[in-house]
Scaffold this motif. Structure first.
Motif, PDB file in Angstrom:
ATOM      1  N   PRO A 297       0.873  -1.275   0.006  1.00 35.69           N
ATOM      2  CA  PRO A 297      -0.098  -0.100  -0.266  1.00 35.69           C
ATOM      3  C   PRO A 297       1.056   1.218   0.062  1.00 35.69           C
ATOM      4  O   PRO A 297       1.267   1.479   0.996  1.00 35.69           O
ATOM      5  CB  PRO A 297      -0.733  -0.045   1.296  1.00 35.69           C
ATOM      6  CG  PRO A 297       0.113  -0.991   2.130  1.00 35.69           C
ATOM      7  CD  PRO A 297       0.926  -1.783   1.220  1.00 35.69           C
ATOM      8  N   ASP A 298       0.935   1.996  -1.036  1.00 34.40           N
ATOM      9  CA  ASP A 298       1.655   3.085  -1.181  1.00 34.40           C
ATOM     10  C   ASP A 298       1.132   3.875  -2.300  1.00 34.40           C
ATOM     11  O   ASP A 298       0.973   3.279  -3.460  1.00 34.40           O
ATOM     12  CB  ASP A 298       3.348   3.032  -1.271  1.00 34.40           C
ATOM     13  CG  ASP A 298       3.764   4.163  -1.210  1.00 34.40           C
ATOM     14  OD1 ASP A 298       4.558   4.258  -0.043  1.00 34.40           O
ATOM     15  OD2 ASP A 298       4.203   4.804  -2.277  1.00 34.40           O
ATOM     16  N   ALA A 299       1.264   5.235  -2.111  1.00 25.44           N
ATOM     17  CA  ALA A 299       0.743   6.039  -3.314  1.00 25.44           C
ATOM     18  C   ALA A 299       1.578   6.003  -4.506  1.00 25.44           C
ATOM     19  O   ALA A 299       0.909   6.169  -5.861  1.00 25.44           O
ATOM     20  CB  ALA A 299       0.671   7.485  -2.988  1.00 25.44           C
ATOM     21  N   TYR A 300       2.772   5.507  -4.505  1.00 25.12           N
ATOM     22  CA  TYR A 300       3.554   5.330  -5.864  1.00 25.12           C
ATOM     23  C   TYR A 300       3.249   4.085  -6.512  1.00 25.12           C
ATOM     24  O   TYR A 300       3.907   3.774  -7.541  1.00 25.12           O
ATOM     25  CB  TYR A 300       5.100   5.699  -5.441  1.00 25.12           C
ATOM     26  CG  TYR A 300       5.481   6.803  -5.279  1.00 25.12           C
ATOM     27  CD1 TYR A 300       6.220   7.638  -6.519  1.00 25.12           C
ATOM     28  CD2 TYR A 300       5.227   7.521  -4.405  1.00 25.12           C
ATOM     29  CE1 TYR A 300       6.558   8.743  -6.320  1.00 25.12           C
ATOM     30  CE2 TYR A 300       5.811   8.951  -4.072  1.00 25.12           C
ATOM     31  CZ  TYR A 300       6.466   9.449  -5.252  1.00 25.12           C
ATOM     32  OH  TYR A 300       6.807  10.826  -5.078  1.00 25.12           O
ATOM     33  N   ASN A 301       2.583   2.991  -5.812  1.00 27.66           N
ATOM     34  CA  ASN A 301       2.246   1.736  -6.331  1.00 27.66           C
ATOM     35  C   ASN A 301       1.075   1.969  -7.301  1.00 27.66           C
ATOM     36  O   ASN A 301      -0.171   2.157  -7.253  1.00 27.66           O
ATOM     37  CB  ASN A 301       1.731   0.688  -5.184  1.00 27.66           C
ATOM     38  CG  ASN A 301       1.567  -0.652  -5.729  1.00 27.66           C
ATOM     39  OD1 ASN A 301       1.466  -0.732  -6.911  1.00 27.66           O
ATOM     40  ND2 ASN A 301       1.441  -1.485  -4.853  1.00 27.66           N
TER      41      ASN A 301
END
Length: 364
Positions: A297-301
């Motif tokens: 879970p990460d905004a860059y994923n």
């Protein structure tokens, strides 16, 4: 009483032997002594000049010595510092020489690496020409700010920490006409020659200026390089940079991502997942991107979040920038690596075509 006979001419000459000499003419002995004295004095003077103009002996004869000449320092202070560092023998003779030659008005600040055995005239010429110590630094395409900082530190340009701080300096970012959190993406990969022990802000300015120059050559100008539209394209170029292997495929890869953005489909770039793993989580670069990695879970994923990530994932080179700013059109929505050896990809229009390529994506 008989008068005395007059002396003959011969007698006159004998009785007055110095009669025909010029009254100011010196004796040969005194003349020779003066000549010897003048010659000895000239020889002594020449020896002193040669002595003070030559390089002083130093303890370390194998390495050049680095000396920092600060901005605003007076020529007299320069001479004193060079003498104290053992670069010259005499600050007096140095200051006299640069005054007569006019170099005292041309000295340039910087870090100088004076060669062992350099004569005083050579030292002065280096200061006049600004012949500062340079470090060659090669920044490959796709390097991150962190990696660039490592290369700069290894080359003796500046520390990695100070460079990272400079790339996040709000004042410097504003000075450059940008409104971003950091300068990831704006540091153009190239071969640079930086001054040894440079100011980190100067290093950043030089790299960003190179970026602007390169992009201007690609798009005609870079007047709007501080706009959101420009930044979005830069983000995409950074993803393309980490995805392509063969330069001729860069524009096709860019077209795939553009097609996905148009229909609201997730970019699903493994390169963004690797960025999360290495830069956000601080873990080693994975050999293979697993399904577990795709779920981080990460905004860059970009497997979890449609659209572009919040910022660039590297500093793209000219090929990737050109692929995005001068896009080509295609109907492809998928691509997959076919060969680690050749770096070629297979491009597909449908998911069914895509799944036929069985080699897993790795090595980003």
């Amino acid at each position: 009483m008989k008068s005395q006979p007059k002396p003959t001419e011969k007698a006159k000459k004998v009785s007055n032997p110095n009669r025909n000499l010029h009254p100011k003419k010196q004796a040969p002995g005194r003349k020779n002594a003066l000549v010897i004295f003048v010659a000895a004095f000239a020889l002594l003077l020449c020896s002193l000049v040669l002595f003070f103009f030559s390089a002083p002996p130093r303890k370390d004869n194998t390495q050049a010595q680095l000396v920092k000449i600060r901005p605003g320092i007076s020529p007299r202070q320069v001479g004193s510092e060079l003498q104290s560092e053992g670069i010259i023998r005499s600050a007096f003779f140095f200051n006299l020489y640069i005054k007569i030659s006019g170099i005292d008005r041309q000295i340039k600040a910087g870090n100088y690496k004076f060669p062992d055995g350099a004569a005083m005239v050579t030292v002065a010429s280096m200061l006049r020409d600004g012949d500062t110590a340079k470090a060659k630094v090669v920044i490959p395409e796709g390097f991150l700010v962190r990696q660039i900082g490592q290369e700069l530190e290894k080359a003796g340009v500046c520390s990695q920490t100070s460079f990272l701080l400079a790339t996040r300096d709000k004042g410097l970012i504003h000075e450059l006409g940008l409104n971003v959190e950091n300068l990831e993406g704006f540091l153009f990969p190239d071969t640079y020659y930086f001054d040894v022990e440079s100011e980190p802000n100067d290093v950043v300015r030089k790299m960003v200026a190179n970026f602007v120059k390169t992009v201007s050559g690609i798009v005609g100008n870079a007047e709007n390089f501080g706009s959101k539209e420009f930044y979005d394209k830069l983000i995409l170029a950074s993803i393309v940079e980490r995805e392509y292997r063969v330069p001729s495929e860069a524009k096709l890869i860019a077209s795939v991502f553009n097609n996905r953005l148009k229909i609201g489909m997730a970019l699903q770039s493994c390169a963004t997942v690797v960025y999360v793993i290495t830069e956000k989580l601080g873990r080693p670069h994975p050999e293979v991107v697993t399904y577990k990695d795709l779920a981080i879970p990460d905004a860059y994923n970009t497997y979890l979040h449609p659209g572009l990530p919040p910022g660039p994932i590297c500093n793209p080179g000219e090929v990737a920038l050109d692929a995005v700013f001068n896009p080509t059109k295609s109907q492809y929505l998928y691509f997959r690596l076919l060969s680690n050896e050749t770096g070629q990809h297979r491009f597909s229009r449908t998911f069914d075509e895509h799944v036929q390529a069985v080699i897993p994506v790795k090595g980003y």
